[in-house]
Design an enzyme around this catalytic site. Structure first.
Site, PDB file in Angstrom:
ATOM      1  N   SER A 229       0.846  -1.192   0.000  1.00 33.39           N
ATOM      2  CA  SER A 229       0.000   0.000   0.000  1.00 33.39           C
ATOM      3  C   SER A 229       0.889   1.251   0.000  1.00 33.39           C
ATOM      4  O   SER A 229       1.672   1.440  -0.920  1.00 33.39           O
ATOM      5  CB  SER A 229      -0.955  -0.029   1.192  1.00 33.39           C
ATOM      6  OG  SER A 229      -1.954   0.947   1.061  1.00 33.39           O
TER       7      SER A 229
ATOM      8  N   HIS B 221      -7.809  -4.838  -1.863  1.00 34.23           N
ATOM      9  CA  HIS B 221      -6.538  -4.311  -1.359  1.00 34.23           C
ATOM     10  C   HIS B 221      -5.816  -5.287  -0.428  1.00 34.23           C
ATOM     11  O   HIS B 221      -4.599  -5.238  -0.304  1.00 34.23           O
ATOM     12  CB  HIS B 221      -6.792  -2.991  -0.626  1.00 34.23           C
ATOM     13  CG  HIS B 221      -5.561  -2.181  -0.398  1.00 34.23           C
ATOM     14  ND1 HIS B 221      -4.715  -1.796  -1.413  1.00 34.23           N
ATOM     15  CD2 HIS B 221      -5.018  -1.667   0.741  1.00 34.23           C
ATOM     16  CE1 HIS B 221      -3.719  -1.079  -0.919  1.00 34.23           C
ATOM     17  NE2 HIS B 221      -3.884  -0.993   0.383  1.00 34.23           N
TER      18      HIS B 221
ATOM     19  N   ASP C 241      -9.023  -4.109  -6.548  1.00 32.82           N
ATOM     20  CA  ASP C 241      -8.662  -3.227  -5.436  1.00 32.82           C
ATOM     21  C   ASP C 241      -9.500  -1.954  -5.522  1.00 32.82           C
ATOM     22  O   ASP C 241      -9.323  -1.140  -6.426  1.00 32.82           O
ATOM     23  CB  ASP C 241      -7.169  -2.901  -5.512  1.00 32.82           C
ATOM     24  CG  ASP C 241      -6.628  -2.268  -4.242  1.00 32.82           C
ATOM     25  OD1 ASP C 241      -7.411  -1.597  -3.544  1.00 32.82           O
ATOM     26  OD2 ASP C 241      -5.426  -2.443  -3.958  1.00 32.82           O
TER      27      ASP C 241
END
EC number: 3.4.14.5
Length: 912
Positions: A751, A861, A828
């Site tokens: 991330s 994600h 995502d």
């Protein structure tokens, strides 16, 4: 999976390219438990591995070790040499010349060291922890064990609940044995006293109930304040990170029977429901409209009617759920039950982003004939940086009058420039509202009077002018009612403020007073404070980053700022968390590290009753530590550009100062975040150090939390610049250490950490870091959501140069690295795959090919869909082992040697 025993546990993982040239393949890796813990942004926290003597978090691979007794020679073993036969005389000449160069270089380096300038950085070791004392004879941790819960501390989920008559110290327990009730309320003190007259209140005897022949199995429960009815959620389905839908029911405690929340629409899915403080009604949102169900009637009252695809009532849209409230509710009852405050969110102008699903069909709809081969597309209203934001305003519902109204506030932000970040009910119809401008650097605190339907701004803070920083959205403001008998003449509230460059606690009274009483000060910073308030004794309890930023301790202070007292033992370097009973007479104290975690319920120091009960000791982990070999952890600081930055170094068991170890840097690095924590945590980084035999270093660089706002705010408008410099300078420090192989240094993150990994290797250009791994990375901040991005970068329209600098775009520099890896989930909804795809396009356009990529179909994600989570870490480990064993160096000069030519000639029937 059988555990490994014996052998020198400080050995590195053997090169998979030796003895057969077998490439390390993910497909034959580990056998993961299906119960792998879930990973989201919460996962990122877990991946970030707190800091303590525990170990692995992610990958476990391979059974073969090798001793790394010297630097790895790319000319040895199976590496491809240049053509030609060796000539002894020439070899001697070459070796002699190389020896001369080495001696000259060493001499020059020594002179430069004595008389030249030095890097403006230094290290200081503060703590060294090693909770595993088995030496080289212990069992090695495996990647399977990291994810199957083997090393996860048991954690009891205890919820405090206020008593219907003001009782303190009541616990809500769910899942107890059938004989004692499935859901019950128990007095914490009386449960240790068999003679006590306070018996548990059983709310639900069984773990299910029937309604008109339908079996209802609760997934979540909320007792009414009077403990006579339980609001029950069943058939829960996830929406986004924090939101969900399901069927809601009302369960009567006395009769042990249930009924639908809305009898006329029992099968329709509800997004949110919450109790009135009077226990006589439930407000809920369905299809983005709000309704009220009074227990005195089966009828449901419509509060709003025009909610729909673009208009939300009482629940947040995607960006407010993700970036502001970190939850699924924007509905707030007044304490007297007379009014309900809620947000109205208008997404009409927000652009859509399509999320495609190629394998699954999350909406549950069966495609029409002929449509089975097309992916399902879910369109999300997602405001990217610079795009139109949702328009959010505060509405009120008068329960008695059945009326919705709003209140204008003079001097407030314009609709398009307003973020509402907190709503807190006070007394006598007053509401405290905290809001910021779009870029989150100006704060307004307003007080609204719903009786007179007026409002005014009582505090304005220009954070950008103060220190160049921003306002982090939080929901921890605590209302303090007036109590003349205890010296509080007026209402007030406790808030976190900036004081002398750090986050501190302050008390504002009266409620419209813009000047506070500062309750805390000094080197340490408060954390999501306050944690508890004792109104009777005039005390505030809060968590603070202790003497060192990687610690957490509990303190109390009086409302007037006097008598600051620790609740936990601050002479020990520890990490605590806590939750307080409604009256703050008791605390559920959770010790998270560095030793084996435990949980206790204690009476607070001001309580006249002394109480302590151990809830969990995790003896199974203590026993496991006596059998396994884990890494040692060194907590220290490095000074870079005048900033003292926390560092955690994980060293392999049986660490040998005379050896040369590869180093993996692991980071998250987002603004205000913290990865170097003194917690017990066996994570992927532990696995890398304790099993693979590599050193793992984590640096909380500039921009991260709890090292002062000067270090935090310097990054604003230029994400990645200072943070990557800190990682590069730290890597140079480690590269110069005698036990580090400077040719084998890598970095990885997920991330924001993925963005940081790419930005670091881009800025370094292969000079220090040779490898990098980025999972679900942001590659251009124009592609990320507006509320988060503009808080730290301003808008792209205002700061185009900053966005250009922050984007991962220097492909020439990336080409100078040996190799890097990018992984991303195609579904995502947070960091869109657009980031990785456009980044790869830049690489293609500029003929850069020293990278690998892996996409995970239908994964969000956290990357979990269809075994993806296992594959992420298997691939990560395989790739890392191959990198540190020189696999990618072979692509630099792939000239076949004579043995390869001879084999080829034999195959075609020729002779050489």
């Amino acid at each position: 999976m059988a555990a490994e025993k014996g052998g020198s546990s400080d050995e590195e993982r053997k090169p998979l390219t030796r003895g057969g040239m077998e490439y390390r393949d993910s497909s034959n890796s580990l056998h993961y438990s299906s119960s792998a813990a879930s990973l989201s942004l919460a996962v990122i926290d877990r991946i970030n591995g707190s800091t303590h003597d525990t170990g692995p978090d992610e990958i476990g691979r391979g059974d073969r070790d090798y001793s790394d007794d010297g630097e790895y020679d790319i000319e040895e073993a199976d590496y491809i040499p240049s053509g030609g036969k060796p000539v002894q005389k020439k070899v001697k000449i070459v070796l002699g010349f190389l020896l001369f160069l080495c001696l000259s270089g060493w001499s020059l380096a020594f002179v430069l060291f004595l008389f030249g300038g030095h890097e403006s950085s230094k290290t200081s070791i503060v703590y060294e922890d090693n909770i595993s004392d088995t030496g080289s004879q212990g069992i090695k941790i495996t990647l399977d064990e990291v994810f199957d819960g083997t090393w996860s501390p048991n954690s009891r989920d205890i919820s405090w609940i206020p008593g219907p008559n003001g009782e303190d110290g009541l616990l809500l327990e769910k899942g107890a044995s059938i004989s004692n009730g499935y859901l019950r309320v128990e007095d914490i003190v009386s449960r240790k006293d068999p003679k006590s007259s306070k018996k548990p209140i059983v709310l639900m005897q069984k773990a299910y109930f029937n309604v008109s022949g339908e079996a209802v199995f609760p997934s979540r429960v909320w007792p009414s304040p009077d403990l006579k009815t339980v609001l029950v959620l069943s058939n829960e389905e996830k929406n986004w990170r924090h939101s969900f839908t399901g069927k809601y029911w009302l369960f009567d405690v006395e009769s042990q029977t249930g009924q639908p929340l809305d009898p006329a629409a029992k099968d329709q899915r509800v997004q949110l429901a919450s109790w009135s403080p009077r226990s006589d009604a439930v407000v809920f949102t369905r299809d983005n409209n709000m309704f009220l169900r009074k227990l005195s009637s089966n009828e449901v009252i419509k509060i709003t009617t025009n909610g729909g695809v673009n208009l939300f009532y009482g629940v947040p849209d995607w960006v407010y759920e993700e970036e502001v409230f970190s939850g699924n509710s924007v509905t707030w009852w007044a304490d007297d039950g007379e009014y309900i405050a809620f947000l109205r969110t208008n997404e009409s102008s927000v652009p859509e982003y399509p999320v495609q699903y190629f394998v699954s069909r999350p909406n549950g709809e069966i495609p029409k004939p002929g449509g089975e081969s097309y992916p399902e597309t879910r369109k999300i209203k997602y405001p990217k940086a610079g795009a139109p934001n949702p328009i959010v305003d505060l509405q009120f519902f008068d329960v008695g009058k059945d009326e919705v109204f709003s209140v204008d506030i003079k001097g407030d932000f314009a609709d398009s420039n307003r973020l509402i970040i907190e709503v807190v009910w006070a007394s006598n119809g007053k509401v405290i509202v905290r809001s910021t401008n779009r870029e989150s650097d100006v704060l307004h605190v307003a007080v609204i009077d719903v009786f007179s339907r007026t409002g005014k701004i009582v505090r304005k803070e220009d954070i950008n002018a103060l220190d160049g920083g921003w306002v982090e959205p939080s929901q921890t403001t605590r209302f303090i009612p007036a109590d003349p008998d205890n010296g509080r003449l007026n209402d007030g509230y406790i808030d976190t403020v900036i004081y002398e460059g750090r986050d501190q606690l302050a008390y504002y009274t009266p409620i419209d007073n813009p000047k506070p009483i500062v309750l805390t000060n000094g080197h340490s910073e408060v954390v999501q404070a306050p944690s508890g308030v004792d109104l009777k004794r005039g005390l505030v309890y809060f968590v603070v980053a202790g003497n060192e930023p990687w610690e957490r301790h509990i303190y109390s202070v009086n409302f007037d700022g006097t008598s600051l007292q620790p609740v936990t033992n601050v002479s020990e370097s520890s990490y605590y968390d806590v939750s307080f009973s409604n009256g703050a007479g008791y605390a559920f104290l959770k010790y998270a590290g560095p030793q084996v975690p435990w949980q206790k319920v204690i009476s607070t120091p001001a309580n006249e009753v002394t109480f302590e009960e151990t809830i969990e000791e995790n003896n199974h982990l203590s026993e496991r530590l006596r059998q396994y070999t884990l890494e040692s952890k060194i907590y220290q600081y490095i000074d870079i550009d005048g900033f003292s930055l926390p560092v955690l170094e994980r060293r392999p068991p049986n660490f040998n100062q005379t050896k040369k170890y590869p180093v993996l840097f692991y980071l998250y690095g987002g603004p205000g975040s913290q990865t170097v924590k003194k917690k017990f945590n066996v994570d992927f980084q532990s696995y890398v150090a304790a099993n693979l035999g590599y050193i793992v270093v984590t640096v909380d660089g500039r921009g991260t939390g709890f090292i002062g706002r000067k270090a935090r705010c310097i990054i604003r408008g230029n994400l990645g610049h200072f943070e990557s410099r800190d990682q590069i300078q730290a890597a140079k420090i480690w590269a110069a250490k005698p036990y580090v192989d400077e040719s084998r240094i890598s970095i990885w993150g997920w991330s924001y950490g993925g963005f940081m990994a790419l930005k670091t290797i881009e800025q370094d250009g292969g000079r220090t870091f040779k490898y990098g791994i980025a999972v679900a990375p942001v590659t251009d901040w124009r592609y990320y959501d507006s509320i988060y991005t503009e808080r730290y970068m301003h808008t792209p329209q205002r700061n185009p140069g900053g966005y250009d600098n922050a984007a991962i775009s220097n492909t020439t520099a990336l080409a100078n690295n040996i190799r890097f890896l990018v992984m991303h989930g195609t579904a995502d909804d947070n960091v869109h795959i657009q980031n990785s795809l456009t980044f790869i396009d830049k690489l293609d356009v500029n003929n850069v090919h020293n990278y690998d990529v892996h996409f995970f179909p239908d994964s969000d994600h956290s990357i979990y869909f269809h075994n993806a989570h296992k594959i992420v870490y298997s691939r990560l480990a395989d790739w890392l082992v191959n990198a540190f064993n020189g696999e990618w160096l072979k692509t630099y000069d792939p000239t076949p040697n004579d043995s390869i030519l001879r084999r080829a000639a034999t195959w075609v029937g020729m002779s050489i």
